[in-house]
Design a protein around this motif. Structure first.
Motif, PDB file in Angstrom:
ATOM      1  N   TYR A  72     -36.191 -29.213 -12.639  1.00 22.45           N
ATOM      2  CA  TYR A  72     -35.439 -30.310 -12.027  1.00 22.45           C
ATOM      3  C   TYR A  72     -34.388 -30.835 -12.992  1.00 22.45           C
ATOM      4  O   TYR A  72     -34.696 -30.981 -14.166  1.00 22.45           O
ATOM      5  CB  TYR A  72     -36.423 -31.434 -11.640  1.00 22.45           C
ATOM      6  N   PRO A  73     -33.120 -31.132 -12.629  1.00 22.36           N
ATOM      7  CA  PRO A  73     -32.643 -31.194 -11.244  1.00 22.36           C
ATOM      8  C   PRO A  73     -32.058 -29.880 -10.684  1.00 22.36           C
ATOM      9  O   PRO A  73     -31.834 -29.830  -9.484  1.00 22.36           O
ATOM     10  CB  PRO A  73     -31.547 -32.252 -11.331  1.00 22.36           C
ATOM     11  N   PHE A  74     -31.783 -28.866 -11.528  1.00 18.36           N
ATOM     12  CA  PHE A  74     -31.176 -27.641 -11.006  1.00 18.36           C
ATOM     13  C   PHE A  74     -32.011 -26.426 -11.361  1.00 18.36           C
ATOM     14  O   PHE A  74     -31.614 -25.607 -12.196  1.00 18.36           O
ATOM     15  CB  PHE A  74     -29.736 -27.501 -11.539  1.00 18.36           C
ATOM     16  N   PRO A  75     -33.179 -26.279 -10.748  1.00 21.82           N
ATOM     17  CA  PRO A  75     -34.095 -25.210 -11.151  1.00 21.82           C
ATOM     18  C   PRO A  75     -33.598 -23.807 -10.801  1.00 21.82           C
ATOM     19  O   PRO A  75     -32.841 -23.645  -9.851  1.00 21.82           O
ATOM     20  CB  PRO A  75     -35.366 -25.539 -10.358  1.00 21.82           C
ATOM     21  N   LEU A  76     -34.049 -22.855 -11.611  1.00 20.60           N
ATOM     22  CA  LEU A  76     -33.804 -21.416 -11.411  1.00 20.60           C
ATOM     23  C   LEU A  76     -32.326 -21.057 -11.360  1.00 20.60           C
ATOM     24  O   LEU A  76     -31.946 -20.002 -10.857  1.00 20.60           O
ATOM     25  CB  LEU A  76     -34.502 -20.898 -10.138  1.00 20.60           C
ATOM     26  N   LEU A  77     -31.494 -21.945 -11.885  1.00 16.83           N
ATOM     27  CA  LEU A  77     -30.051 -21.716 -11.826  1.00 16.83           C
ATOM     28  C   LEU A  77     -29.696 -20.437 -12.592  1.00 16.83           C
ATOM     29  O   LEU A  77     -30.020 -20.306 -13.763  1.00 16.83           O
ATOM     30  CB  LEU A  77     -29.309 -22.918 -12.410  1.00 16.83           C
ATOM     31  N   SER A  78     -29.034 -19.516 -11.921  1.00 18.11           N
ATOM     32  CA  SER A  78     -28.736 -18.215 -12.521  1.00 18.11           C
ATOM     33  C   SER A  78     -27.245 -17.914 -12.562  1.00 18.11           C
ATOM     34  O   SER A  78     -26.850 -16.779 -12.812  1.00 18.11           O
ATOM     35  CB  SER A  78     -29.470 -17.110 -11.748  1.00 18.11           C
ATOM     36  N   VAL A  79     -26.425 -18.926 -12.277  1.00 15.45           N
ATOM     37  CA  VAL A  79     -24.968 -18.770 -12.376  1.00 15.45           C
ATOM     38  C   VAL A  79     -24.422 -19.947 -13.189  1.00 15.45           C
ATOM     39  O   VAL A  79     -25.092 -20.982 -13.291  1.00 15.45           O
ATOM     40  CB  VAL A  79     -24.284 -18.758 -10.972  1.00 15.45           C
ATOM     41  N   PRO A  80     -23.222 -19.822 -13.755  1.00 16.59           N
ATOM     42  CA  PRO A  80     -22.625 -20.981 -14.433  1.00 16.59           C
ATOM     43  C   PRO A  80     -22.412 -22.111 -13.426  1.00 16.59           C
ATOM     44  O   PRO A  80     -22.130 -21.851 -12.255  1.00 16.59           O
ATOM     45  CB  PRO A  80     -21.275 -20.447 -14.930  1.00 16.59           C
ATOM     46  N   GLU A  82     -20.134 -24.078 -12.677  1.00 16.89           N
ATOM     47  CA  GLU A  82     -18.881 -24.187 -11.903  1.00 16.89           C
ATOM     48  C   GLU A  82     -18.878 -23.298 -10.668  1.00 16.89           C
ATOM     49  O   GLU A  82     -18.037 -23.443  -9.790  1.00 16.89           O
ATOM     50  CB  GLU A  82     -17.650 -23.914 -12.783  1.00 16.89           C
ATOM     51  N   LYS A  83     -19.836 -22.373 -10.587  1.00 17.83           N
ATOM     52  CA  LYS A  83     -19.939 -21.511  -9.401  1.00 17.83           C
ATOM     53  C   LYS A  83     -20.659 -22.222  -8.244  1.00 17.83           C
ATOM     54  O   LYS A  83     -20.640 -21.771  -7.109  1.00 17.83           O
ATOM     55  CB  LYS A  83     -20.737 -20.244  -9.738  1.00 17.83           C
ATOM     56  N   VAL A  84     -21.346 -23.330  -8.564  1.00 17.30           N
ATOM     57  CA  VAL A  84     -22.131 -24.042  -7.543  1.00 17.30           C
ATOM     58  C   VAL A  84     -21.199 -24.921  -6.708  1.00 17.30           C
ATOM     59  O   VAL A  84     -20.427 -25.696  -7.249  1.00 17.30           O
ATOM     60  CB  VAL A  84     -23.232 -24.902  -8.210  1.00 17.30           C
ATOM     61  N   LYS A  96     -41.779 -34.326  -7.446  1.00 16.45           N
ATOM     62  CA  LYS A  96     -40.328 -34.438  -7.360  1.00 16.45           C
ATOM     63  C   LYS A  96     -39.797 -33.622  -6.201  1.00 16.45           C
ATOM     64  O   LYS A  96     -40.413 -32.680  -5.744  1.00 16.45           O
ATOM     65  CB  LYS A  96     -39.723 -33.931  -8.669  1.00 16.45           C
ATOM     66  N   ARG A  97     -38.611 -33.981  -5.754  1.00 18.63           N
ATOM     67  CA  ARG A  97     -37.940 -33.211  -4.722  1.00 18.63           C
ATOM     68  C   ARG A  97     -37.638 -31.818  -5.214  1.00 18.63           C
ATOM     69  O   ARG A  97     -37.368 -31.609  -6.377  1.00 18.63           O
ATOM     70  CB  ARG A  97     -36.591 -33.837  -4.413  1.00 18.63           C
ATOM     71  N   LYS A  98     -37.600 -30.861  -4.266  1.00 17.92           N
ATOM     72  CA  LYS A  98     -37.116 -29.527  -4.605  1.00 17.92           C
ATOM     73  C   LYS A  98     -35.613 -29.524  -4.384  1.00 17.92           C
ATOM     74  O   LYS A  98     -35.141 -29.790  -3.281  1.00 17.92           O
ATOM     75  CB  LYS A  98     -37.763 -28.490  -3.694  1.00 17.92           C
ATOM     76  N   VAL A  99     -34.862 -29.241  -5.435  1.00 19.76           N
ATOM     77  CA  VAL A  99     -33.408 -29.203  -5.321  1.00 19.76           C
ATOM     78  C   VAL A  99     -32.955 -27.762  -5.521  1.00 19.76           C
ATOM     79  O   VAL A  99     -33.418 -27.083  -6.442  1.00 19.76           O
ATOM     80  CB  VAL A  99     -32.744 -30.094  -6.389  1.00 19.76           C
ATOM     81  N   LEU A 100     -32.081 -27.286  -4.652  1.00 26.03           N
ATOM     82  CA  LEU A 100     -31.602 -25.910  -4.765  1.00 26.03           C
ATOM     83  C   LEU A 100     -30.081 -25.889  -4.774  1.00 26.03           C
ATOM     84  O   LEU A 100     -29.445 -26.622  -4.021  1.00 26.03           O
ATOM     85  CB  LEU A 100     -32.116 -25.063  -3.594  1.00 26.03           C
ATOM     86  N   CYS A 101     -29.512 -25.053  -5.637  1.00 25.96           N
ATOM     87  CA  CYS A 101     -28.064 -24.909  -5.749  1.00 25.96           C
ATOM     88  C   CYS A 101     -27.576 -23.737  -4.898  1.00 25.96           C
ATOM     89  O   CYS A 101     -28.304 -22.761  -4.702  1.00 25.96           O
ATOM     90  CB  CYS A 101     -27.685 -24.636  -7.202  1.00 25.96           C
ATOM     91  N   TYR A 102     -26.351 -23.845  -4.405  1.00 26.84           N
ATOM     92  CA  TYR A 102     -25.748 -22.785  -3.593  1.00 26.84           C
ATOM     93  C   TYR A 102     -24.361 -22.450  -4.120  1.00 26.84           C
ATOM     94  O   TYR A 102     -23.580 -23.357  -4.419  1.00 26.84           O
ATOM     95  CB  TYR A 102     -25.595 -23.243  -2.124  1.00 26.84           C
ATOM     96  N   THR A 103     -24.040 -21.142  -4.197  1.00 28.55           N
ATOM     97  CA  THR A 103     -22.662 -20.720  -4.464  1.00 28.55           C
ATOM     98  C   THR A 103     -21.964 -20.586  -3.107  1.00 28.55           C
ATOM     99  O   THR A 103     -22.607 -20.658  -2.051  1.00 28.55           O
ATOM    100  CB  THR A 103     -22.610 -19.352  -5.166  1.00 28.55           C
ATOM    101  N   ALA A 104     -20.639 -20.342  -3.150  1.00 27.31           N
ATOM    102  CA  ALA A 104     -19.893 -20.142  -1.900  1.00 27.31           C
ATOM    103  C   ALA A 104     -20.476 -18.966  -1.119  1.00 27.31           C
ATOM    104  O   ALA A 104     -20.603 -19.007   0.108  1.00 27.31           O
ATOM    105  CB  ALA A 104     -18.422 -19.888  -2.214  1.00 27.31           C
TER     106      ALA A 104
END
Ligand code: ZN
Length: 434
Positions: A72-80, A82-84, A96-104
């Motif tokens: 948390y807050p950006f778990p398992l992030l596998s890109v830089p 700025e790609k999110v 805690k909340r599960k938060v997930l990042c997304y690329t385009a």
């Protein structure tokens, strides 16, 4: 004749080839892009080059909700960073909340998957889709919205609640598809009946997200709303895996087609973590094949289901799983048998003399040291209590539990309404052993 947005693969062999390619890409991507994944891989003594076949997935370490919490807050992030381009979060009932990042590309892939759901529900670009699920940081509204736009139907982004406006939109805009939770579907159907709207609206499909609907509930919705029973669809989905839209039951309702060109689904015994045999219930463990920002590798969802055998009459290459049958966290062991409350639930729901509430009480007899199980149930609403009725209920449940779960139990029958109810998740298992 293919369905719009359907998978490009024509058969199982092509699907497997695509999966292997996606698996290799994901493992490389995660190993090189995420410290968390690299550490996990190194600890398990596995390198990306060790993945040569689909079976090699079993060499990979598991990912759990704990990894999401710790990152948390950006778990398992596998890109830089700025790609999110977007984040989503679960409503987060525990911890805690599960938060997930997304690329385009993640957002784009998700829209394509969701467009496929509309396609499998036999929607067309002529359809008008009233989207009555929540818009916000969670995935529901965005998922249905982007999928609908990608598919090319007309979207009506109204959000949940506000029955008057829902009914007015149904009438004025000629809504043909309603998307909502099953509970809201039932509420809307009651309104349609109450306001005598059936002749004035064009509603012909409903797609339910986030909550499973029982057969009885669907029947009731169909009767009240006039929407044909086979035009009610279930969309599964979890925030970790993009959100809703990762599969759909087609009009034949032979199980939920899941998009196996986007993720691999393993069904494992939650105790041994070995694959279950064909058709057996297991925990859903997912590995994504194209997800960039937060890929999932053998993510333990804790949801239980089974794979459906054979082919669906619709001819789709996409495999199917059953509805979600419960959570592996809820499992308890009684006399060396793994038991899920959902199984007891299922047995009780087939006995018309009992209500839907129940409790399972486990205890150990001091003298013998043996474990015992008591199931407390309520007589169904409106039944007159009698010695014979209670005896019949007890015998029926004891017999069915013995037959289906292979263990003995005692049954206590109580008055309707005497067991505690809760709006949140009701506690059902009381383990008093030890
Ligand atoms: Zn089908």
């Amino acid at each position: 004749m293919g369905r719009p947005f359907d998978a490009t693969v024509k058969n199982e062999k092509e699907l497997k080839a695509l999966q292997l390619e996606g698996l290799k890409w994901t493992v490389n991507h995660a190993y090189n892009g995420s410290d968390t994944y690299r550490k996990k891989f190194d600890e398990a003594g596995v390198k990306p080059k060790d993945i040569k076949t689909l079976d090699d997935i079993r060499k990979l370490p598991f990912t759990t909700s704990k990894d999401l919490q710790e990152g948390y807050p950006f778990p398992l992030l596998s890109v830089p960073m700025e790609k999110v381009i977007r984040i989503h979060a679960s409503s987060g009932t525990t911890g805690k909340r599960k938060v997930l990042c997304y690329t385009a590309k993640d957002v784009d892939d998700w829209a394509n998957m969701f467009a496929r759901c509309y396609s499998y529900a036999d929607c067309t670009v002529e359809d008008r889709v009233q989207i009555a699920v929540g818009y916000g940081v969670w995935t529901a509204g965005w998922g249905f919205q982007n999928g609908c736009e990608r598919f090319g139907a007309m979207s009506i982004p109204i959000g949940p609640g506000n029955t008057d406006m829902q009914c007015q939109f149904l009438e004025d805009f000629g809504t043909t598809v309603m998307t909502c939770t099953a509970s809201m579907g039932l509420l809307m159907s009651e309104e349609i009946e109450k306001r005598n709207l059936r002749g004035k609206i064009a509603l012909k499909k409903m797609i339910f997200g986030s909550e499973r609907s029982s057969d009885a509930m669907r029947k009731r919705i169909s009767e009240l709303s006039g929407v044909a029973y086979d035009q009610l669809f279930d969309i599964p989905g979890m925030t970790e895996l993009y959100g809703p839209g990762t599969g759909l039951d087609c009009r034949y309702h032979t199980g939920i087609h899941y998009w196996a060109d986007y993720y691999i689904l393993e069904l494992l015994n939650p105790e041994t973590l070995e694959p279950v045999s064909e058709g057996e219930v297991g925990e859903m463990v997912v590995t994504t094949l194209r997800k960039e920002a937060a890929p999932l590798i053998r993510y333990r969802t804790r949801d239980l289901t089974r794979l459906m055998p054979g082919e669906c009459p619709c001819g789709s290459v996409m495999p199917r799983h059953d509805r979600i049958l419960g959570r592996s966290d809820d499992m308890f062991i009684f006399r060396a048998v793994n038991i899920y409350p959902s199984h007891i639930d299922q047995i009780l729901s087939n006995i018309k003399e009992v209500g839907s509430e129940y409790q399972i009480i486990l205890y150990r007899k001091e003298k013998s040291g043996k474990d015992h199980m008591t199931i407390k149930v309520e007589r169904a609403q409106g039944l007159t209590p009698s010695h014979d009725l209670d005896k019949h209920i007890r015998k029926t449940i004891e017999h069915e539990v013995k037959k289906q779960i292979l263990v003995s139990c005692d049954v206590e029958v109580e008055d309707y309404g005497s067991l505690p109810r809760s709006e949140r998740k009701t506690k059902r298992v009381f383990d008093n052993r030890e």
